[in-house]
Design an enzyme around this catalytic site. Structure first.
Site, PDB file in Angstrom:
ATOM      1  N   GLU A 155       9.247  -4.070 108.386  1.00 52.58           N
ATOM      2  CA  GLU A 155      10.026  -3.751 107.188  1.00 52.58           C
ATOM      3  C   GLU A 155       9.636  -2.388 106.635  1.00 52.58           C
ATOM      4  O   GLU A 155      10.477  -1.605 106.218  1.00 52.58           O
ATOM      5  CB  GLU A 155       9.829  -4.832 106.116  1.00 52.58           C
ATOM      6  CG  GLU A 155      10.892  -4.815 105.026  1.00 52.58           C
ATOM      7  CD  GLU A 155      10.600  -3.868 103.873  1.00 52.58           C
ATOM      8  OE1 GLU A 155      11.505  -3.612 103.075  1.00 52.58           O
ATOM      9  OE2 GLU A 155       9.452  -3.370 103.777  1.00 52.58           O
ATOM     10  N   ASP A 170       4.114  -7.134 107.613  1.00 56.71           N
ATOM     11  CA  ASP A 170       3.535  -5.791 107.771  1.00 56.71           C
ATOM     12  C   ASP A 170       3.292  -5.176 106.399  1.00 56.71           C
ATOM     13  O   ASP A 170       3.882  -5.607 105.398  1.00 56.71           O
ATOM     14  CB  ASP A 170       4.419  -4.883 108.633  1.00 56.71           C
ATOM     15  CG  ASP A 170       5.776  -4.554 107.989  1.00 56.71           C
ATOM     16  OD1 ASP A 170       6.364  -5.453 107.356  1.00 56.71           O
ATOM     17  OD2 ASP A 170       6.237  -3.405 108.122  1.00 56.71           O
TER      18      ASP A 170
HETATM   19  N1  BES Z   1       9.439  -4.836  98.688  1.00 57.33           N
HETATM   20  C1  BES Z   1       9.874  -3.488  98.813  1.00 57.33           C
HETATM   21  C2  BES Z   1      11.188  -3.197  98.110  1.00 57.33           C
HETATM   22  C3  BES Z   1      11.214  -3.392  96.626  1.00 57.33           C
HETATM   23  C4  BES Z   1      10.105  -3.214  95.840  1.00 57.33           C
HETATM   24  C5  BES Z   1      12.390  -3.737  96.039  1.00 57.33           C
HETATM   25  C6  BES Z   1      10.157  -3.418  94.486  1.00 57.33           C
HETATM   26  C7  BES Z   1      12.474  -3.905  94.685  1.00 57.33           C
HETATM   27  C8  BES Z   1      11.336  -3.772  93.902  1.00 57.33           C
HETATM   28  C9  BES Z   1      10.021  -3.148 100.296  1.00 57.33           C
HETATM   29  O1  BES Z   1       8.917  -3.582 101.047  1.00 57.33           O
HETATM   30  C10 BES Z   1      10.082  -1.666 100.451  1.00 57.33           C
HETATM   31  O2  BES Z   1       9.100  -1.013 100.237  1.00 57.33           O
HETATM   32  N2  BES Z   1      11.242  -1.150 100.856  1.00 57.33           N
HETATM   33  C11 BES Z   1      11.396   0.233 101.215  1.00 57.33           C
HETATM   34  C12 BES Z   1      12.491   0.279 102.240  1.00 57.33           C
HETATM   35  C13 BES Z   1      12.435   1.441 103.185  1.00 57.33           C
HETATM   36  C14 BES Z   1      11.121   1.573 103.902  1.00 57.33           C
HETATM   37  C15 BES Z   1      13.580   1.338 104.174  1.00 57.33           C
HETATM   38  C16 BES Z   1      11.756   1.063  99.995  1.00 57.33           C
HETATM   39  O3  BES Z   1      12.451   0.599  99.081  1.00 57.33           O
HETATM   40  O4  BES Z   1      11.314   2.203  99.955  1.00 57.33           O
HETATM   41 MN    MN Z   2       8.423  -5.494 100.670  1.00 51.18          MN
HETATM   42 MN    MN Z   3       7.244  -2.130 100.736  1.00 51.28          MN
END
Ligand code: BES
Ligand code: MN
Ligand code: MN
Length: 456
Positions: free
Chosen positions: A153, A88
């Site tokens: 996610e 997604d």
């Molecule tokens: N891939 C990201 C998380 C990420 C990005 C970790 C860059 C480290 C470096 C993930 O898809 C994301 O966006 N996570 C969200 C989680 C939330 C929606 C629960 C975030 O970190 O905001």
């Molecule tokens: Mn991600």
């Molecule tokens: Mn993300």
């Protein structure tokens, strides 16, 4: 590394890229129910890929978007690796800031541009293609592999946790692998051993039952927008410390060793600020920028609404105001306790005539993984094979909820092998993924199966 495998990767790379483009054309936006069918198409695409390379697969229906499960378990006696990714993507808005349309993947300046290019379709796909290469050449993998590729996610869905809880035996593995983070910088591959957690909430302030004339009524009733501003201002002191009572109580302080390791990484504060278009950095006093981003908790308002937003003046006391708030958490902080404390802190400041509704969203805890496991050693070697350089070990400020779930439900650590860059515009217009990272990531992944088999 096996030569047949590397030869296959070379020979088929152009097709891999075309397939990635096909996947990127699918607008699998999990947050927007209008795109539910496209999200399903994304799942079917991955399912089809795993199926055709010889995995046993299932498209698992959930209360929300489907989970793609695939397994190849014929490496008797070898470790089992759980590969996680998400198909997604974030909504592409604001659309008019995209140079090429978000769902028309376009190659320019050595990058592929599209929503999901780095987060997470392009990164996740590297593992699909490396497994294909082993199975289509050698006919087997050096390790057992289980794929869990989800579609919720970006909306923090709870259906994956449900799936893991109900399928613990099926998902049982020795270690998990996730490519959904970034390298430390261009030409500086990294393995991430820690992530921050997150809690989210939304607050609504209700004042009078409708907007009022600010001359006739102003001064006699509490103004919800004024009150919201006071509440938000009360979240931090002037030195950037969060003022929510007990906010830092459970925080595990950074060790001297970790602070030294962070300080030893190449980092220039002025350059960092410039790259963000700001005149200087700002955060909790007493900590460096990397410490603030990777090892300290934060509280950020994500958006506020309230009152008149149209052209020209309008003299009212608005009836309501609202804000969305997230806190990033570090190890040992308890998400529920933080939200409970935030709610009572805000409630304690309300003047008469204002009603607060506090809505809690699902969160996830922070994680720190074992740096001394044999899996970590194998991953370091594999990244060196793929990227031609030893990776540095870093933490990250973002959150990947499933990493905590793997620990909780399966008792395993996760290898966070990020091929992206933080400048890839994830969650923003003009998201991109470097073509060389795509190539090197596939090679590192192919090497990882070999290294994990030889070391664990
Ligand atoms: N891939 C990201 C998380 C990420 C990005 C970790 C860059 C480290 C470096 C993930 O898809 C994301 O966006 N996570 C969200 C989680 C939330 C929606 C629960 C975030 O970190 O905001
Ligand atoms: Mn991600
Ligand atoms: Mn993300």
């Amino acid at each position: 590394m096996n030569e047949q495998v590397t030869a296959y990767l070379e020979e088929h790379h152009d097709r891999f890229l075309e397939e990635l483009k096909d996947l990127l054309r699918i607008p699998s936006i999990s947050a927007d129910s209008k795109y539910a069918n496209d999200v399903r198409l994304g799942a079917q695409f991955i399912h089809q890929q795993l199926e055709s390379m010889g995995c046993d697969t299932e498209l698992v229906e959930t209360a929300g978007h489907p989970i793609v499960y695939g397994e190849w378990l014929k490496a008797e006696g070898a470790p089992t690796v759980l590969v996680y990714g998400h198909y997604d993507v974030q909504p592409p808005d604001p659309l008019d800031e995209w140079i090429s349309p978000p769902f028309e993947p376009t190659i320019r300046d050595e990058h592929i541009y599209a929503r999901g290019a780095t987060d997470d379709k392009g990164q996740m796909f590297t593992h699909v293609k490396s497994v294909e290469a082993w199975l289509k050449t050698v006919g087997e993998l050096p390790v057992n592999v289980k794929f869990v590729i989800e579609g919720e996610e970006e909306v923090g869905g709870e259906n994956l946790d449900e799936f893991l809880k109900n399928n613990q035996d099926r998902c049982r593995a020795d270690v998990a692998v996730v490519s959904d983070t970034a390298q430390y910088g261009p030409g500086i591959p990294a393995i991430t051993y820690g992530l921050r957690g997150i809690v989210a909430c939304e607050i609504h302030l209700q004042g009078p039952s409708q907007d009022l004339h600010s001359g006739v009524f102003g001064g006699a009733v509490a103004n919800p927008v004024n009150v919201l501003a006071r509440l938000i201002a009360s979240l931090h002191d002037d030195a950037g410390h969060c003022q929510i009572p007990g906010f830092y109580d459970d925080v595990v302080p950074l060790t001297d060793e970790e602070r030294q390791n962070f300080a030893a990484l190449p980092f220039d504060d002025a350059e960092f600020a410039q790259s963000l278009g700001i005149s200087g950095t700002f955060g909790e006093a007493g900590y460096s920028t990397l410490e603030r981003r990777w090892g300290r908790p934060t509280c950020d308002v994500n958006g506020i609404t309230g009152g008149y937003q149209g052209e020209g003046p309008k003299t009212i006391v608005p009836a309501k105001a609202s804000a969305k708030i997230t806190c990033r958490l570090v190890p040992n902080q308890n998400a529920d306790a933080i939200l409970a404390s935030l709610e009572s802190y805000l409630r304690g400041q309300l003047p008469p005539g204002i009603q607060l509704t506090f809505r809690r969203f699902h969160g996830c805890p922070a994680v720190v993984c074992d740096l001394n496991s044999p899996y970590m050693a194998a991953a370091r070697r594999a990244v060196a094979v793929g990227f031609g350089k030893e990776p540095v070990l870093i933490r990250e400020g973002g959150s990947i909820p499933v990493v905590g779930s793997f620990k909780e439900f399966l008792g395993i650590d996760t290898l966070l092998l990020g091929w992206g860059q933080n400048t890839d515009n994830l969650h923003s217009p003009n998201e991109k993924f470097s073509l060389s990272a795509f190539r090197q990531g596939i090679l590192a992944s192919a090497a990882l199966w070999h290294e994990l088999a030889n070391n664990s």
